[in-house]
Design a protein around this motif. Structure first.
Motif, mmCIF file in Angstrom:
data_model
loop_
_atom_site.group_PDB
_atom_site.id
_atom_site.type_symbol
_atom_site.label_atom_id
_atom_site.label_comp_id
_atom_site.label_asym_id
_atom_site.label_seq_id
_atom_site.Cartn_x
_atom_site.Cartn_y
_atom_site.Cartn_z
ATOM 1 N N THR A 218 72.623 -2.902 39.164
ATOM 2 C CA THR A 218 73.162 -3.868 37.856
ATOM 3 C C THR A 218 72.080 -4.461 37.453
ATOM 4 O O THR A 218 71.498 -4.978 36.708
ATOM 5 C CB THR A 218 73.869 -4.509 38.502
ATOM 6 N N THR A 219 71.315 -5.205 39.107
ATOM 7 C CA THR A 219 70.692 -5.996 38.302
ATOM 8 C C THR A 219 69.637 -5.654 38.180
ATOM 9 O O THR A 219 68.529 -6.163 37.167
ATOM 10 C CB THR A 219 70.525 -7.312 40.223
ATOM 11 N N ALA A 220 68.687 -4.429 38.886
ATOM 12 C CA ALA A 220 67.463 -4.165 38.025
ATOM 13 C C ALA A 220 67.921 -3.562 36.718
ATOM 14 O O ALA A 220 67.266 -4.102 35.132
ATOM 15 C CB ALA A 220 67.244 -2.787 38.239
ATOM 16 N N ILE A 221 69.250 -3.505 35.676
ATOM 17 C CA ILE A 221 69.072 -3.049 34.431
ATOM 18 C C ILE A 221 69.372 -4.345 34.453
ATOM 19 O O ILE A 221 68.364 -4.565 33.048
ATOM 20 C CB ILE A 221 70.810 -2.336 34.215
ATOM 21 N N VAL B 51 60.674 -3.739 36.500
ATOM 22 C CA VAL B 51 61.913 -3.558 37.777
ATOM 23 C C VAL B 51 61.617 -2.252 39.161
ATOM 24 O O VAL B 51 61.284 -0.958 38.296
ATOM 25 C CB VAL B 51 62.473 -3.760 37.662
ATOM 26 N N ILE B 52 61.028 -2.778 39.890
ATOM 27 C CA ILE B 52 60.935 -2.092 40.468
ATOM 28 C C ILE B 52 61.479 -2.108 41.927
ATOM 29 O O ILE B 52 61.404 -2.628 42.125
ATOM 30 C CB ILE B 52 59.122 -1.454 42.008
ATOM 31 N N SER B 53 62.795 -1.401 42.207
ATOM 32 C CA SER B 53 63.238 -1.391 43.387
ATOM 33 C C SER B 53 63.277 -1.181 44.446
ATOM 34 O O SER B 53 62.662 0.234 44.398
ATOM 35 C CB SER B 53 64.953 -0.787 43.131
ATOM 36 N N ALA B 54 63.290 -1.445 45.736
ATOM 37 C CA ALA B 54 63.827 -1.354 46.952
ATOM 38 C C ALA B 54 64.587 -1.900 48.158
ATOM 39 O O ALA B 54 65.861 -2.196 47.786
ATOM 40 C CB ALA B 54 62.318 -1.491 47.685
ATOM 41 N N ALA B 55 65.377 -0.487 48.470
ATOM 42 C CA ALA B 55 66.277 -0.669 49.282
ATOM 43 C C ALA B 55 66.397 -0.895 50.574
ATOM 44 O O ALA B 55 67.375 -1.304 51.130
ATOM 45 C CB ALA B 55 67.361 1.038 49.140
#
Length: 120
Positions: free
Chosen positions: A16-19, A28-32
């Motif tokens: 949600t935040t990335a979108i 945005v590059i996301s990491a878990a």
């Protein structure tokens, strides 16, 4: 447009935040996980800002920030803590090292504004 490294272990919040950040014009590059974040930061340097969840598994956001500060590619990377229910001691440590701190209870517009300020 900022290049954002987003670290959050909660898949729904991360997505949600990335979108929302992408709609705001950011890449945005996301990491878990903290390890994934470190791997991404080394493989794809030159982020404008990192958005960290304080409550990550095994290594919390404060510890991840310390690890990021030890690497040349991320030593000066502006960091935003974006997390709910942060314990006071953690918040104080994070504030001493990070550029700003937001909570999930606030509008994502505040996060967008903060990222825009930090990346200019």
């Amino acid at each position: 447009m900022a290049r954002v490294l987003l670290i959050d272990d909660d898949a729904e919040i991360r997505e949600t935040t990335a979108i929302r950040l992408q709609i705001g014009g950011h890449h945005v590059i996301s990491a878990a996980s903290p390890q994934e974040a470190l791997d991404v930061a080394e493989a794809q340097p030159h982020f404008d800002v990192a958005v960290l969840d304080l409550h990550l598994p095994k290594v919390d956001g404060d510890e991840l920030l310390d690890l990021l500060r030890r690497h040349a590619a991320t030593a000066d990377l502006p960091v935003v803590f974006y997390s709910a229910n942060a314990p006071h001691a953690t918040s104080v440590h994070g504030l001493s090292l990070a550029d700003t701190r937001l909570t999930r209870g606030r509008s994502l517009n505040s996060l967008l504004a903060t990222i825009s300020c930090l990346s200019n």
